[in-house]
Scaffold this active site. Structure first.
Site, PDB file in Angstrom:
ATOM      1  N   PRO A  89       0.819  -1.219   0.000  1.00 49.78           N
ATOM      2  CA  PRO A  89       0.000   0.000   0.000  1.00 49.78           C
ATOM      3  C   PRO A  89       0.852   1.268   0.000  1.00 49.78           C
ATOM      4  O   PRO A  89       0.357   2.353  -0.303  1.00 49.78           O
ATOM      5  CB  PRO A  89      -0.844  -0.116   1.274  1.00 49.78           C
ATOM      6  CG  PRO A  89      -0.237  -1.200   2.089  1.00 49.78           C
ATOM      7  CD  PRO A  89       0.570  -2.061   1.180  1.00 49.78           C
ATOM      8  N   GLU A 116       3.394  -7.196   7.987  1.00 48.38           N
ATOM      9  CA  GLU A 116       3.675  -5.765   7.796  1.00 48.38           C
ATOM     10  C   GLU A 116       4.547  -5.485   6.573  1.00 48.38           C
ATOM     11  O   GLU A 116       4.955  -4.349   6.348  1.00 48.38           O
ATOM     12  CB  GLU A 116       4.347  -5.189   9.047  1.00 48.38           C
ATOM     13  CG  GLU A 116       3.482  -5.243  10.299  1.00 48.38           C
ATOM     14  CD  GLU A 116       2.194  -4.429  10.166  1.00 48.38           C
ATOM     15  OE1 GLU A 116       2.272  -3.258   9.763  1.00 48.38           O
ATOM     16  OE2 GLU A 116       1.122  -4.989  10.461  1.00 48.38           O
ATOM     17  N   ARG A 158      -4.502  -8.974 -20.145  1.00 44.81           N
ATOM     18  CA  ARG A 158      -5.460  -8.672 -21.220  1.00 44.81           C
ATOM     19  C   ARG A 158      -4.888  -7.736 -22.269  1.00 44.81           C
ATOM     20  O   ARG A 158      -5.453  -7.591 -23.344  1.00 44.81           O
ATOM     21  CB  ARG A 158      -6.779  -8.141 -20.645  1.00 44.81           C
ATOM     22  CG  ARG A 158      -6.704  -6.785 -20.021  1.00 44.81           C
ATOM     23  CD  ARG A 158      -7.981  -6.424 -19.295  1.00 44.81           C
ATOM     24  NE  ARG A 158      -9.067  -5.984 -20.158  1.00 44.81           N
ATOM     25  CZ  ARG A 158      -9.143  -4.790 -20.745  1.00 44.81           C
ATOM     26  NH1 ARG A 158      -8.178  -3.910 -20.564  1.00 44.81           N
ATOM     27  NH2 ARG A 158     -10.163  -4.476 -21.504  1.00 44.81           N
ATOM     28  N   ASP A 173     -11.284   1.529 -23.787  1.00 41.67           N
ATOM     29  CA  ASP A 173     -11.348   1.357 -22.334  1.00 41.67           C
ATOM     30  C   ASP A 173     -11.211   2.689 -21.620  1.00 41.67           C
ATOM     31  O   ASP A 173     -10.528   3.593 -22.103  1.00 41.67           O
ATOM     32  CB  ASP A 173     -10.167   0.501 -21.831  1.00 41.67           C
ATOM     33  CG  ASP A 173     -10.331  -0.962 -22.166  1.00 41.67           C
ATOM     34  OD1 ASP A 173     -11.454  -1.379 -22.493  1.00 41.67           O
ATOM     35  OD2 ASP A 173      -9.318  -1.673 -22.078  1.00 41.67           O
TER      36      ASP A 173
HETATM   37  N1  ADE Z   1      -0.889  -5.123   0.159  1.00 42.55           N
HETATM   38  C1  ADE Z   1      -1.789  -4.695   1.065  1.00 42.55           C
HETATM   39  N2  ADE Z   1      -2.515  -3.676   0.613  1.00 42.55           N
HETATM   40  C2  ADE Z   1      -2.084  -3.443  -0.670  1.00 42.55           C
HETATM   41  C3  ADE Z   1      -2.436  -2.509  -1.668  1.00 42.55           C
HETATM   42  N3  ADE Z   1      -3.381  -1.592  -1.478  1.00 42.55           N
HETATM   43  N4  ADE Z   1      -1.767  -2.559  -2.837  1.00 42.55           N
HETATM   44  C4  ADE Z   1      -0.798  -3.463  -3.040  1.00 42.55           C
HETATM   45  N5  ADE Z   1      -0.415  -4.361  -2.130  1.00 42.55           N
HETATM   46  C5  ADE Z   1      -1.049  -4.359  -0.950  1.00 42.55           C
END
Ligand code: ADE
Length: 255
Positions: A89, A116, A158, A173
């Site tokens: 994230p 984590e 794709r 798209d």
């Molecule tokens: N691992 C946990 N959350 C994630 C996200 N939003 N994007 C990529 N990998 C992740």
């Protein structure tokens, strides 16, 4: 394209057997190799995580199993180097542009983490030798990177030549470079022309290709203005014609 995935849940990737991506694999367009990270753990419990230095909640994935697993994947073709993609994230946003960039690579290696995340020295080690991207699929936190890998493999797969076929093309798209850059695709309809009192917009039945294209563009602009104001702001004014500007100003966004 070759795709390797190292994970403590290789079984998470069963969806890659199905549908478009499954067919691309059967046809040899996509060559997927799944690896169990724990195969490179050295203790009887096959441990892959430990407590974080500096304290705090959760566990961090140990560098040694990742290093050995990645080395083993790299050894599959010493003459080439994969682009390594670490889902997190905290990474850069995964976009259609990045999907297209990945679709042009011959070899991708995904390293989805649990807990984590992975000890940062793993990314430093391989980042010094090859391209390592830390990539996020959205501003939310998943329980692990596996689903993020499924998202990316589907978006990239794709786009590979021969996967979509002639009947369906990616040019219209949402987000496609060119006319649809920074625009969301508008609504779509099929038969019957009337369903539960809802009618298909008459223009789509007219057979007038020019007017239909204009209507679709109007709908794309409307939907983008409604759902994604930040995309509207990112529209290149050079790509807007007189009619676009008029519509946008009617919607309250003078170009
Ligand atoms: N691992 C946990 N959350 C994630 C996200 N939003 N994007 C990529 N990998 C992740």
């Amino acid at each position: 394209m070759r795709v390797d995935v190292i994970s403590i849940f290789p079984e998470y990737f069963a969806p890659l057997d199905v549908s478009l991506i499954g067919k691309a694999r059967e046809r040899g367009i996509l060559d997927v190799h799944l690896h169990q990270l724990r195969d490179w753990a050295r203790d009887v419990h096959r441990t892959v995580d430990d407590t974080p230095y500096g304290g705090g909640p959760g566990m961090v994935m140990k560098p040694e199993p990742w290093g050995e697993a990645i080395d083993a994947v790299l050894a599959a073709d010493p003459a080439a180097q994969p682009r390594i993609i670490v889902p997190t994230p905290s990474g850069v946003p995964f976009t259609q542009k990045l999907a297209m960039e990945y679709a042009a690579e011959p070899w991708l290696l995904f390293t989805p983490a649990r807990y984590e995340g992975i000890d940062s020295r793993v990314m430093a080690e391989y980042g010094a030798r090859m391209r390592v991207d830390e990539v996020s699929v959205g501003d939310y936190v998943l329980a692990g990177g596996e689903v993020a890998v499924l998202v990316m493999v589907e978006a990239v797969g794709r786009l590979l030549p021969g996967v979509l076929g002639n009947a369906h093309s990616a040019v219209d798209d949402s987000f496609a470079p060119g006319a649809m850059e920074n625009l969301l695709e508008g609504p779509v309809y099929t038969k019957p022309p009337e369903w539960r009192g809802h009618e298909v917009p008459e223009i789509l039945l007219s057979g007038h290709h020019g007017k239909i294209a204009r209507w679709r563009r109007d709908e794309a602009l409307r939907r983008t203005a409604r759902n994604r104001l930040e995309l509207l702001a990112a529209l290149d004014p050079e790509t807007l014609d007189k009619h676009d500007r008029k519509l946008l100003s009617e919607l309250g966004f003078p170009a």
